[in-house]
Motif scaffolding. Structure first.
Motif, PDB file in Angstrom:
ATOM      1  N   ASP A 207      38.919  48.464  47.909  1.00  0.00           N
ATOM      2  CA  ASP A 207      38.089  49.333  47.624  1.00  0.00           C
ATOM      3  C   ASP A 207      37.976  49.882  46.031  1.00  0.00           C
ATOM      4  N   GLY A 208      39.122  50.104  45.772  1.00  0.00           N
ATOM      5  CA  GLY A 208      39.342  50.716  44.306  1.00  0.00           C
ATOM      6  C   GLY A 208      39.629  49.617  43.361  1.00  0.00           C
ATOM      7  N   TYR A 209      39.927  48.557  43.781  1.00  0.00           N
ATOM      8  CA  TYR A 209      40.658  47.727  42.583  1.00  0.00           C
ATOM      9  C   TYR A 209      40.227  45.963  42.815  1.00  0.00           C
ATOM     10  N   GLY A 210      39.462  45.688  43.753  1.00  0.00           N
ATOM     11  CA  GLY A 210      39.245  44.300  44.146  1.00  0.00           C
ATOM     12  C   GLY A 210      38.047  43.640  43.009  1.00  0.00           C
ATOM     13  N   ASP A 211      37.906  42.269  43.349  1.00  0.00           N
ATOM     14  CA  ASP A 211      36.948  41.721  42.578  1.00  0.00           C
ATOM     15  C   ASP A 211      37.436  41.740  41.279  1.00  0.00           C
ATOM     16  N   ALA A 212      38.780  41.669  41.178  1.00  0.00           N
ATOM     17  CA  ALA A 212      39.537  41.774  39.677  1.00  0.00           C
ATOM     18  C   ALA A 212      40.830  40.808  39.766  1.00  0.00           C
ATOM     19  N   VAL A 213      41.125  40.498  38.602  1.00  0.00           N
ATOM     20  CA  VAL A 213      42.625  39.943  38.401  1.00  0.00           C
ATOM     21  C   VAL A 213      43.771  40.707  38.018  1.00  0.00           C
ATOM     22  N   VAL A 214      44.850  40.751  38.656  1.00  0.00           N
ATOM     23  CA  VAL A 214      46.082  41.506  38.307  1.00  0.00           C
ATOM     24  C   VAL A 214      47.011  40.799  38.043  1.00  0.00           C
ATOM     25  N   PHE A 215      47.865  41.351  37.335  1.00  0.00           N
ATOM     26  CA  PHE A 215      49.336  40.642  36.924  1.00  0.00           C
ATOM     27  C   PHE A 215      48.678  39.366  36.181  1.00  0.00           C
ATOM     28  N   ARG A 216      47.587  39.262  35.641  1.00  0.00           N
ATOM     29  CA  ARG A 216      47.044  38.256  34.792  1.00  0.00           C
ATOM     30  C   ARG A 216      46.532  36.963  35.455  1.00  0.00           C
ATOM     31  N   HIS A 217      46.884  36.737  36.886  1.00  0.00           N
ATOM     32  CA  HIS A 217      46.627  35.362  37.553  1.00  0.00           C
ATOM     33  C   HIS A 217      46.262  35.842  38.969  1.00  0.00           C
ATOM     34  N   LEU A 218      46.361  36.986  39.534  1.00  0.00           N
ATOM     35  CA  LEU A 218      46.094  37.069  41.064  1.00  0.00           C
ATOM     36  C   LEU A 218      44.926  37.964  41.203  1.00  0.00           C
ATOM     37  N   PHE A 219      43.909  36.916  41.681  1.00  0.00           N
ATOM     38  CA  PHE A 219      42.765  37.390  41.937  1.00  0.00           C
ATOM     39  C   PHE A 219      42.640  38.151  43.366  1.00  0.00           C
ATOM     40  N   ILE A 220      41.911  39.203  43.219  1.00  0.00           N
ATOM     41  CA  ILE A 220      41.762  40.202  44.526  1.00  0.00           C
ATOM     42  C   ILE A 220      40.390  39.972  44.686  1.00  0.00           C
ATOM     43  N   ALA A 221      40.098  39.457  46.102  1.00  0.00           N
ATOM     44  CA  ALA A 221      38.737  39.364  46.442  1.00  0.00           C
ATOM     45  C   ALA A 221      38.131  40.515  47.137  1.00  0.00           C
ATOM     46  N   HIS A 222      37.002  41.003  46.916  1.00  0.00           N
ATOM     47  CA  HIS A 222      36.386  41.950  47.598  1.00  0.00           C
ATOM     48  C   HIS A 222      35.056  41.636  48.392  1.00  0.00           C
ATOM     49  N   PRO A 223      34.840  42.524  49.394  1.00  0.00           N
ATOM     50  CA  PRO A 223      33.933  41.995  50.437  1.00  0.00           C
ATOM     51  C   PRO A 223      32.370  41.961  49.748  1.00  0.00           C
ATOM     52  N   GLU A 224      32.199  42.636  48.460  1.00  0.00           N
ATOM     53  CA  GLU A 224      30.891  42.278  47.863  1.00  0.00           C
ATOM     54  C   GLU A 224      30.911  41.923  46.505  1.00  0.00           C
ATOM     55  N   GLY A 225      32.195  41.100  46.175  1.00  0.00           N
ATOM     56  CA  GLY A 225      32.279  40.687  44.963  1.00  0.00           C
ATOM     57  C   GLY A 225      31.914  39.602  44.376  1.00  0.00           C
ATOM     58  N   ALA A 226      32.176  38.928  43.385  1.00  0.00           N
ATOM     59  CA  ALA A 226      31.523  37.775  42.994  1.00  0.00           C
ATOM     60  C   ALA A 226      32.212  36.274  43.619  1.00  0.00           C
ATOM     61  N   ASP A 227      33.343  36.556  44.307  1.00  0.00           N
ATOM     62  CA  ASP A 227      33.547  35.806  45.311  1.00  0.00           C
ATOM     63  C   ASP A 227      33.826  36.335  46.594  1.00  0.00           C
ATOM     64  N   PRO A 228      32.920  36.708  47.288  1.00  0.00           N
ATOM     65  CA  PRO A 228      33.037  37.783  48.458  1.00  0.00           C
ATOM     66  C   PRO A 228      34.234  37.212  49.437  1.00  0.00           C
ATOM     67  N   LEU A 229      35.018  38.374  49.932  1.00  0.00           N
ATOM     68  CA  LEU A 229      36.207  38.132  50.610  1.00  0.00           C
ATOM     69  C   LEU A 229      36.103  37.311  51.980  1.00  0.00           C
ATOM     70  N   LEU A 230      35.037  37.715  52.770  1.00  0.00           N
ATOM     71  CA  LEU A 230      34.874  36.792  53.911  1.00  0.00           C
ATOM     72  C   LEU A 230      34.788  35.446  53.472  1.00  0.00           C
ATOM     73  N   LYS A 231      34.036  35.070  52.414  1.00  0.00           N
ATOM     74  CA  LYS A 231      33.880  33.463  52.181  1.00  0.00           C
ATOM     75  C   LYS A 231      35.312  32.899  51.648  1.00  0.00           C
ATOM     76  N   VAL A 232      36.078  33.921  50.841  1.00  0.00           N
ATOM     77  CA  VAL A 232      37.570  33.521  50.477  1.00  0.00           C
ATOM     78  C   VAL A 232      38.329  33.239  51.780  1.00  0.00           C
ATOM     79  N   MET A 233      38.218  33.976  52.702  1.00  0.00           N
ATOM     80  CA  MET A 233      39.143  34.073  54.125  1.00  0.00           C
ATOM     81  C   MET A 233      38.757  32.795  54.766  1.00  0.00           C
TER      82      MET A 233
END
Length: 343
Positions: free
Chosen positions: A213-239
């Motif tokens: 909720d706080g930091y999703g739909d972003a890349v951390v440590f330069r390479h790790l994409f954190i999916a968010h339920p309502e992000g550009a690449d939605p979490l449910l779709k990723v799962m």
């Protein structure tokens, strides 16, 4: 908490094995209200506090993981196991109702809630330790479920010896000062989380949802994409897409709810590494491990490695420079996904 016992943890050794022998285990009782520990350096004050932290899984700004140094070093070498027991009494009627199936009664009929944390060395070279938390005076009772754990959870306030240094964003501090203020994002609609949990057939861990909720739909440590339920690449779709990849490689696997699947089909993808295609997975609780864990599925060399602890602990390890095999060793970094609708 009325009583604490500690065996083979740091400075505290084993219990006495026979009459006339001196045991080095700790057994201490507490009174209601404030209790003060006074002693010389290396007498075990911090060990007592950390023992309680482990047994109650206290929330704290710094994550504490069991290490080989926590096992008592005696004349015969390092202990293979250590045990920490916390006993609670003077429980209210409401508390007794909540913990009903976990309680122990003494001869006077007094109700006690006894919680025992046990750690066992598995692989000293890789610092692998197996831990269990059970109830009962000897630690042989039922395991604590999620609701009971939450009711027992306490907060540990670390010593603030240098306030300026403690509050500064540091390498070992996974905080908003590192990833950016969470208020720049909007949390996922609760209905979005419910949709994911309905599909999974599982309630996802709270610390994971708070982080997303706080930091999703972003890349951390330069390479790790954190999916968010309502992000550009939605979490449910990723799962769903990543889970299909696992199912395709499992003979006889069927597309049922993750909670009803075995093997990799029960794992839930939550992030992926854009450097090598590795996928981070949530591993649901099981009979052998009552807590959520994190696993990494390596794409270049098909293999899955499970890391003890949940998402918070996994990120804390990355912050400390402990990366999975093949991951670039980079410092803290946070960047919003391009075109994120959450800004």
């Amino acid at each position: 908490m009325a009583h604490l016992r500690v065996e083979n943890f740091r400075v505290f050794g084993p219990v006495a094995q026979g009459e006339g022998e001196r045991g080095d285990a700790l057994s201490v009782s507490f009174t209601a209200g404030t209790n003060v520990l006074v002693g010389e350096n290396d007498s075990g004050k911090t060990a007592i506090v950390d023992a309680i932290r482990l047994c109650l899984q206290s929330a704290a700004s710094d994550y504490y993981r069991v290490s080989q140094d926590d096992f008592h070093l005696g004349k015969d070498g390092r202990a293979e196991t250590f045990t920490i027991g916390c006993a609670f009494t003077d429980l209210s009627t409401e508390e007794q109702a909540v913990f009903l199936e976990l309680l122990t009664h003494d001869r006077d009929g007094t109700a006690w809630l006894c919680v025992t944390f046990k750690a066992q060395r598995m692989d000293p070279l890789r610092n692998r330790v197996s831990v269990t938390t059970r109830t009962g005076p000897d630690g042989n009772g039922p395991a604590l479920d999620g609701a009971a754990r939450e009711l027992l959870r306490a907060t540990y306030l670390r010593p603030l010896r240098d306030a300026e240094a403690e509050l500064r964003s540091g390498r070992a501090n996974v905080s908003p000062g590192v990833f950016g203020p969470p208020e720049r994002f909007r949390p996922a609609n609760p209905e979005s989380w419910r949709e994911i949990e309905f599909w999974a057939g599982l309630e996802l861990p709270r610390d994971y949802k708070r982080f997303v909720d706080g930091y999703g739909d972003a890349v951390v440590f330069r390479h790790l994409f954190i999916a968010h339920p309502e992000g550009a690449d939605p979490l449910l779709k990723v799962m769903q897409e990543e889970r299909q990849t696992f199912l395709a490689g499992e003979e006889g696997a069927s597309d049922v709810a993750p909670s009803e699947s075995s093997g990799m089909g029960g794992f839930l993808p939550w992030a992926y590494h854009d450097f090598n295609g590795d996928v981070c997975l949530l591993v649901p609780p099981s009979a052998d491990n009552l807590d959520w864990s994190v696993a990494v599925s390596f794409r270049q060399c098909p293999e899955v490695q499970i890391f003890p602890g949940g998402v918070t602990e996994f990120l804390q390890d990355l912050a400390q420079g402990e990366f999975p095999r093949g991951w670039p060793r980079v410092g803290f970094d946070w960047a919003s996904a391009e075109g994120s609708p959450l800004i």
